[in-house]
Scaffold this motif. Structure first.
Motif, PDB file in Angstrom:
ATOM      1  N   GLU A 229       0.810  -1.214   0.000  1.00 24.45           N
ATOM      2  CA  GLU A 229       0.000   0.000   0.000  1.00 24.45           C
ATOM      3  C   GLU A 229       0.846   1.267   0.000  1.00 24.45           C
ATOM      4  OE1 GLU A 229      -3.245  -0.094  -0.354  1.00 24.45           O
ATOM      5  OE2 GLU A 229      -3.157  -2.282  -0.407  1.00 24.45           O
ATOM      6  N   HIS A 232      -0.261   4.034  -2.446  1.00 26.95           N
ATOM      7  CA  HIS A 232      -1.580   4.520  -2.043  1.00 26.95           C
ATOM      8  C   HIS A 232      -1.495   5.378  -0.788  1.00 26.95           C
ATOM      9  CE1 HIS A 232      -5.941   4.550  -1.794  1.00 26.95           C
ATOM     10  NE2 HIS A 232      -5.825   4.249  -0.513  1.00 26.95           N
ATOM     11  N   ASP A 239      -1.567   5.170  -8.040  1.00 26.40           N
ATOM     12  CA  ASP A 239      -1.335   3.722  -8.049  1.00 26.40           C
ATOM     13  C   ASP A 239      -1.080   3.169  -9.447  1.00 26.40           C
ATOM     14  OD1 ASP A 239      -2.464   2.577  -5.102  1.00 26.40           O
ATOM     15  OD2 ASP A 239      -3.231   4.523  -5.736  1.00 26.40           O
TER      16      ASP A 239
END
Length: 485
Positions: A229, A232, A239
């Protein structure tokens, strides 16, 4: 038998920049059937080296699949290794006495890294062993295990042939990011340079967040993170501009400094969350003693250590706490740089290891190999099946095999995977690259390295304490490299 507490394996590999270690496991890449005549290098040790080499040779003689060469010039392949084995304590013959004397049963720890390489110095197979908890002849036991794992690898069949990338014009690639995979990256970049002398790859192990921020700012060519992640979290909405390529699989382990502890401490998820929330402040707290019956935990204050920098290792650690503690998930959550309720800060896996080693009563979390490299005790962690499991490449492999399948973008957490024998704080680590690279030379150089990383480089992983990525993932990864344009 030799004095094992003084036994020190410090042998050099021809390709190895540095030797670190972890638990007993064979690397999964198969060895070419044609490589049969083996020369066993002398092991450079303070004592016991010749006995160990003789034991390895004796075990190899029992294998029908190999023959032994008397010198390197007449060999097809060379077997060598290094690391350390030592006595970390003694188990009392009479636990009721409390104090454990040196005349009790010795408890061994340490590691021994092994590589099988061809005449050109290319790694064909690697393996990493730790000693059994009890042994009448530790060198003999390690020799037996090494021979068995080598025989298993030889039976797997031919290694897939891969084309070595064509030499590129003189190019420099800059990377930065996670400290979690730094030992294996360091070796890979050196090994790849030998095959491609016109390419120089530099890498700064400054933590996942800092490295990926550098990538986002276009100051490096690739980043590295242990968090799927990271883009993000740092740059929402971007992304689609970056691709994630799994490199190896590792584990985050709780490391402790408890002098005189006679065994490996076991941690429940509740205990780890309670410690890092500041609710459990003593090592002999009832929550800890209930999980460690028979182990005399000291009346000692707990010193909590965590990462100061934005870290994929922290992400994996807090991801586990979030999945196993609803209170932690609500109050702190999973993050590269969480708002820690308590604790002292240190930068990088090295920094956490150093601080824990210096402070009695300390607990921290580091990637597996850093624990053994720094002679730190690491605890067993309770998994979903209720087992207290120590990190090893076998228990990491169990986490991979029981986890969900990787999606097309290769982003998945394998933390807290179900299944028997699973080490619950296991994680992929990723190379992060831009989808679009305008510079042709850099694009060709980076894609060439990624192809090599998914292939021959995987054979070097186990000796440094990492699990190679699964073969089906490697195949999909090679196909995904074509998305870079």
């Amino acid at each position: 038998m030799m004095n094992v507490s003084r036994f020190r394996m410090i042998a050099c590999f021809a390709l190895c920049c540095s030797m670190f270690g972890s638990a007993l496991v064979a690397q999964m890449a198969p060895v070419d059937h044609s490589t049969r005549r083996i020369y066993v290098e002398p092991f450079v040790t303070k004592e016991g080296s010749e006995k160990f080499r003789e034991d390895v040779i004796a075990e190899l003689r029992k294998l029908n699949s190999v023959s032994l060469a008397g010198d390197e010039s007449s060999a097809d392949v060379i077997l060598g290794g290094g690391g350390e084995v030592w006595i970390k304590g003694y188990r009392s013959h009479n636990p009721q006495l409390g104090k454990v004397a040196p005349n009790g049963t010795p408890i061994y720890t340490g590691f021994l890294s092994i590589e099988l390489r061809d005449r050109n110095g290319q790694t064909l197979w690697s393996y990493l062993a730790t000693p059994p908890a009890a042994s009448g002849d530790i060198l003999k036991d390690l020799s037996t295990l090494i021979a068995k794992k080598l025989a298993d690898a030889l039976r797997q069949g031919d290694a897939p042939s891969r084309t070595t990338p064509l030499p590129q014009p003189t190019t420099t690639l800059k990377g930065a990011g996670a400290t979690f995979p730094f030992p294996v990256y360091q070796k890979w970049f050196t090994s790849y340079r030998r095959e491609n002398p016109a390419l120089d790859i530099t890498y700064e192990p400054i933590g996942s967040a800092a490295g990926v921020r550098s990538l986002l700012a276009n100051s490096v060519d690739f980043g590295a993170s242990d968090s799927p992640e990271v883009i993000h979290e740092l740059s929402p909405g971007d992304d689609e501009k970056y691709l994630f390529f799994p490199s190896v699989v590792g584990a985050v382990v709780p490391v402790v400094n408890l002098p005189g502890l006679s065994g490996d401490i076991a941690f429940t998820p509740e205990a780890l969350a309670g410690i890092y929330q500041g609710k459990i402040t003593k090592w002999n707290d009832p929550i800890l003693t209930r999980a460690n019956r028979g182990l005399r935990l000291p009346d000692l204050n707990i010193v909590v250590v965590h990462r100061a920098d934005g870290s994929g290792t922290s992400y994996a650690w807090t991801d586990y706490l979030s999945k196993t503690s609803s209170e932690w998930k609500t109050q702190v959550g999973a993050s590269l740089a969480p708002k820690w309720p308590i604790g002292r800060e240190a930068s990088g896996n090295d920094g956490v290891s150093k601080l824990v080693k210096e402070q009695n009563g300390a607990i921290g979390y580091v990637e597996f190999i850093y624990a053994l490299q720094n002679h730190l005790s690491y605890g067993r962690v309770r998994n979903r099946d209720g087992e207290f499991v120590a990190a090893s490449l076998e228990s990491i492999a169990a986490a991979v095999s029981h986890s969900v399948k990787l999606s097309g973008d290769f982003k998945v957490s394998i933390v807290d995977s179900p299944g028997a024998g699973v080490y619950p704080i296991s994680s992929f680590t990723w190379i992060v690259v831009p989808t679009h690279i305008a510079d042709d030379a850099k694009r060709n150089a980076l894609t060439g390295f990624l192809h090599w990383m998914a292939g021959p480089a995987q054979r070097q992983a186990a000796a440094l304490g990492y699990l190679p990525i699964p073969k089906d993932v490697a195949v999909k990864e090679e196909a995904a490299i074509a998305k870079i344009h």
